[in-house]
Scaffold this active site. Sequence first.
Site, short mmCIF file in Angstrom:
data_model
loop_
_atom_site.label_atom_id
_atom_site.label_comp_id
_atom_site.label_asym_id
_atom_site.label_seq_id
_atom_site.Cartn_x
_atom_site.Cartn_y
_atom_site.Cartn_z
CB SER A 16 -27.17 32.41 45.52
OG SER A 16 -27.39 33.84 45.44
CE1 TYR A 59 -31.33 32.42 49.23
CE2 TYR A 59 -29.57 33.75 48.51
CZ TYR A 59 -30.42 32.88 48.12
OH TYR A 59 -30.74 32.65 46.90
CB ALA A 82 -24.18 30.36 55.43
CE LYS A 105 -29.94 29.65 47.47
NZ LYS A 105 -30.72 28.52 46.65
CB ILE A 111 -33.84 36.09 39.64
CG1 ILE A 111 -32.57 35.59 39.60
CG2 ILE A 111 -35.02 35.78 38.70
CD1 ILE A 111 -31.86 36.21 38.05
#
Length: 248
Positions: free
Chosen positions: A139, A153, A155, A157, A186
């Site tokens: 991401s 989230y 962390a 990725k 997205i």
Amino acid sequence: MQNPFSLENKTILITGAASGIGRATALQCAGLGAKIVLLDLNEQGLKETQQFIGKEDVEIKALDLTDLKQLESMVSEIPKVDGVVSNAGIVLSLLAKFSEPSDMERIFKINTFSHINLIQQLIRQKKLNKGASIVFTSSMSGVYCGLAGGSLYGATKSALLGYTKALALELAPRGIRVNTVHPGMIETPLTKDTALSRELLDEDAKNYPLGRYGKPEEIAYAIVYLLSDATVWMTGSQLLIDGGYSVK
């Protein structure tokens, strides 16, 4: 003249294939001639993806990727692969002060550890063909920028990116390349499952210089590029696809 973007005679394994980027990638891979193996916890979603593709040489397997025994068994059953799209994941919007250990464990198990365990099993069971390509869906969050409520989230990725860099070195002697794609926001079912209203999402989309969120197929195109022979000299790389968000 040979088409370097073709996936003919390649077998591709795709996780998180029941919807979103995973489904879009499955459709593109099949359209470019690949045989595909699709994984997800959502069996109904997998069947729908299979129907959209409309080919007989599509294998689907419903399993919990965080369950190591299920993962080991699945890997033992599949053929050797030429490409892996490790894409499964969840979104968790939660301010840092409100996160609990159970939140950390849940999101890391799915977004980070399941990816690492999958690749480890593919290596141990010798399921990666020489010259294979591994693509992780990371991401922009946690790597190129931070987002309020996205600490956990991000962390998970960014951890994938660290893993990729070392893995690329370890697998390079076999010509196996490892790269990451880093999407911005997205339009997927995960987006719709957030606590944000449609109005807030529309307002947030204005922060993107191209004026909108991305579409799953726009990330799938980049993943197919990394799977193809067009990128045989590309490993350990990060492909940012964020509609210009990070250049503001």
